[in-house]
Motif scaffolding. Sequence first.
Motif, PDB file in Angstrom:
ATOM      1  N   ARG A  34      68.712  58.357 104.957  1.00  0.00           N
ATOM      2  CA  ARG A  34      69.706  57.804 105.879  1.00  0.00           C
ATOM      3  C   ARG A  34      69.070  56.838 106.878  1.00  0.00           C
ATOM      4  NH1 ARG A  34      74.571  59.370 107.991  1.00  0.00           N
ATOM      5  NH2 ARG A  34      74.920  58.736 110.137  1.00  0.00           N
ATOM      6  N   GLU A  35      67.937  57.228 107.456  1.00  0.00           N
ATOM      7  CA  GLU A  35      67.288  56.375 108.456  1.00  0.00           C
ATOM      8  C   GLU A  35      66.827  55.060 107.837  1.00  0.00           C
ATOM      9  OE1 GLU A  35      67.523  56.916 111.710  1.00  0.00           O
ATOM     10  OE2 GLU A  35      68.697  58.619 111.030  1.00  0.00           O
ATOM     11  N   ALA A  36      66.377  55.109 106.601  1.00  0.00           N
ATOM     12  CA  ALA A  36      65.971  53.869 105.922  1.00  0.00           C
ATOM     13  C   ALA A  36      67.167  52.945 105.735  1.00  0.00           C
ATOM     14  CB  ALA A  36      65.318  54.189 104.580  1.00  0.00           C
ATOM     15  N   ALA A  92      69.840  48.030 107.156  1.00  0.00           N
ATOM     16  CA  ALA A  92      71.049  47.286 107.529  1.00  0.00           C
ATOM     17  C   ALA A  92      70.842  46.535 108.835  1.00  0.00           C
ATOM     18  CB  ALA A  92      72.239  48.237 107.638  1.00  0.00           C
ATOM     19  N   ALA A  93      70.116  47.151 109.754  1.00  0.00           N
ATOM     20  CA  ALA A  93      69.891  46.551 111.073  1.00  0.00           C
ATOM     21  C   ALA A  93      68.923  45.378 111.040  1.00  0.00           C
ATOM     22  CB  ALA A  93      69.373  47.615 112.042  1.00  0.00           C
ATOM     23  N   THR A  94      68.154  45.246 109.958  1.00  0.00           N
ATOM     24  CA  THR A  94      67.129  44.193 109.899  1.00  0.00           C
ATOM     25  C   THR A  94      67.237  43.292 108.672  1.00  0.00           C
ATOM     26  OG1 THR A  94      65.592  45.693 108.766  1.00  0.00           O
ATOM     27  CG2 THR A  94      65.445  45.575 111.184  1.00  0.00           C
ATOM     28  N   HIS A  95      68.221  43.490 107.812  1.00  0.00           N
ATOM     29  CA  HIS A  95      68.234  42.802 106.524  1.00  0.00           C
ATOM     30  C   HIS A  95      68.157  41.283 106.631  1.00  0.00           C
ATOM     31  CE1 HIS A  95      72.490  42.488 107.481  1.00  0.00           C
ATOM     32  NE2 HIS A  95      72.572  41.529 106.562  1.00  0.00           N
ATOM     33  N   ASP A  96      68.749  40.681 107.641  1.00  0.00           N
ATOM     34  CA  ASP A  96      68.749  39.220 107.788  1.00  0.00           C
ATOM     35  C   ASP A  96      67.820  38.725 108.896  1.00  0.00           C
ATOM     36  OD1 ASP A  96      70.419  38.449 105.723  1.00  0.00           O
ATOM     37  OD2 ASP A  96      72.212  38.266 106.962  1.00  0.00           O
ATOM     38  N   ILE A  97      66.870  39.525 109.311  1.00  0.00           N
ATOM     39  CA  ILE A  97      66.029  39.151 110.446  1.00  0.00           C
ATOM     40  C   ILE A  97      65.217  37.885 110.185  1.00  0.00           C
ATOM     41  CG2 ILE A  97      63.979  40.529 109.926  1.00  0.00           C
ATOM     42  CD1 ILE A  97      64.329  41.388 113.055  1.00  0.00           C
ATOM     43  N   GLY A  98      65.007  37.557 108.936  1.00  0.00           N
ATOM     44  CA  GLY A  98      64.321  36.316 108.594  1.00  0.00           C
ATOM     45  C   GLY A  98      65.082  35.073 109.003  1.00  0.00           C
ATOM     46  N   ALA A 156      60.752  35.763 104.319  1.00  0.00           N
ATOM     47  CA  ALA A 156      60.318  35.534 105.704  1.00  0.00           C
ATOM     48  C   ALA A 156      60.616  36.762 106.571  1.00  0.00           C
ATOM     49  CB  ALA A 156      61.010  34.305 106.284  1.00  0.00           C
ATOM     50  N   GLY A 157      61.751  37.388 106.340  1.00  0.00           N
ATOM     51  CA  GLY A 157      62.104  38.588 107.095  1.00  0.00           C
ATOM     52  C   GLY A 157      61.156  39.737 106.813  1.00  0.00           C
ATOM     53  N   ARG A 158      60.818  39.887 105.554  1.00  0.00           N
ATOM     54  CA  ARG A 158      59.861  40.935 105.180  1.00  0.00           C
ATOM     55  C   ARG A 158      58.530  40.706 105.886  1.00  0.00           C
ATOM     56  NH1 ARG A 158      55.798  41.453 101.794  1.00  0.00           N
ATOM     57  NH2 ARG A 158      55.371  43.444 100.818  1.00  0.00           N
ATOM     58  N   GLU A 159      58.031  39.492 105.829  1.00  0.00           N
ATOM     59  CA  GLU A 159      56.746  39.169 106.460  1.00  0.00           C
ATOM     60  C   GLU A 159      56.815  39.338 107.982  1.00  0.00           C
ATOM     61  OE1 GLU A 159      53.956  38.872 104.759  1.00  0.00           O
ATOM     62  OE2 GLU A 159      55.236  39.222 103.013  1.00  0.00           O
ATOM     63  N   LEU A 160      57.921  38.946 108.564  1.00  0.00           N
ATOM     64  CA  LEU A 160      58.086  39.082 110.018  1.00  0.00           C
ATOM     65  C   LEU A 160      58.012  40.545 110.436  1.00  0.00           C
ATOM     66  CD1 LEU A 160      60.625  37.140 112.155  1.00  0.00           C
ATOM     67  CD2 LEU A 160      60.386  39.580 112.434  1.00  0.00           C
ATOM     68  N   PHE A 162      63.852  45.903 102.844  1.00  0.00           N
ATOM     69  CA  PHE A 162      65.280  45.573 102.836  1.00  0.00           C
ATOM     70  C   PHE A 162      65.540  44.108 103.166  1.00  0.00           C
ATOM     71  CE2 PHE A 162      65.038  50.117 103.695  1.00  0.00           C
ATOM     72  CZ  PHE A 162      65.876  50.603 102.703  1.00  0.00           C
ATOM     73  N   ALA A 163      64.692  43.521 104.014  1.00  0.00           N
ATOM     74  CA  ALA A 163      64.859  42.103 104.350  1.00  0.00           C
ATOM     75  C   ALA A 163      64.714  41.242 103.096  1.00  0.00           C
ATOM     76  CB  ALA A 163      63.839  41.690 105.410  1.00  0.00           C
ATOM     77  N   ALA A 164      63.868  41.684 102.172  1.00  0.00           N
ATOM     78  CA  ALA A 164      63.631  40.917 100.949  1.00  0.00           C
ATOM     79  C   ALA A 164      64.547  41.315  99.789  1.00  0.00           C
ATOM     80  CB  ALA A 164      62.172  41.064 100.523  1.00  0.00           C
ATOM     81  N   THR A 165      65.128  42.525  99.834  1.00  0.00           N
ATOM     82  CA  THR A 165      65.871  43.011  98.662  1.00  0.00           C
ATOM     83  C   THR A 165      67.385  43.059  98.823  1.00  0.00           C
ATOM     84  OG1 THR A 165      65.697  45.334  99.357  1.00  0.00           O
ATOM     85  CG2 THR A 165      63.917  44.459  97.950  1.00  0.00           C
TER      86      THR A 165
END
Length: 198
Positions: free
Chosen positions: A68-70, A75-81, A99-103, A116-119
Amino acid sequence: MTRTDALSRALDTPGEPRLRPLPPTVSALLRALAAPPRLAAHLRLVHDVAYELADWLAGHCPGLAFDREAVLFGAATHDIGKTVHTAELSGPGSEHEPAGRELLLAHGFTQGQARFAATHATWGEAGVTIEELLVSLADKVWKGKRVQDLEDLVVDRLAAAKGAERWEAYLELDGVLGRIAEGADGRLDFQAAFPAHA
């Protein structure tokens, strides 16, 4: 109103219906990055929908184990890139995904959190987890969008975990997604109230 003020409103405004806050580590990161307010609003909305999906799944299919926490963090970071690739806030593009994954990795988050940012847009690939499917699903249904291929993958997992007929699992998922989609106009209005750029 300054961008900082708008970002604070996107992160802290209760919303209607009432929106849950992002995890504190995510809010702090968005503030540190001076994220576009519309992005912060979007992440908050998708996180809120993921929360609803996770609650529903835990109650209706306890046999389907998931982190659940994952899901909520994803969801909270998926588009952070999109803090890096800001043109993708209002136009197409997928450069924000790696870019989000790396960030996230650069800011001390784990590989598992950063994935999640990448997938979130690659849910059709082999080996996708239920957590990744739920983040992808939340990223679609928050605005009322229904994607049959994605939903079918979730239905398959539900049916297998419950030992139910596929059509039964479909009806259950369709019911919750339909209910969530009914609130799409309000969520779209909330997001549109914040500027995409400074």
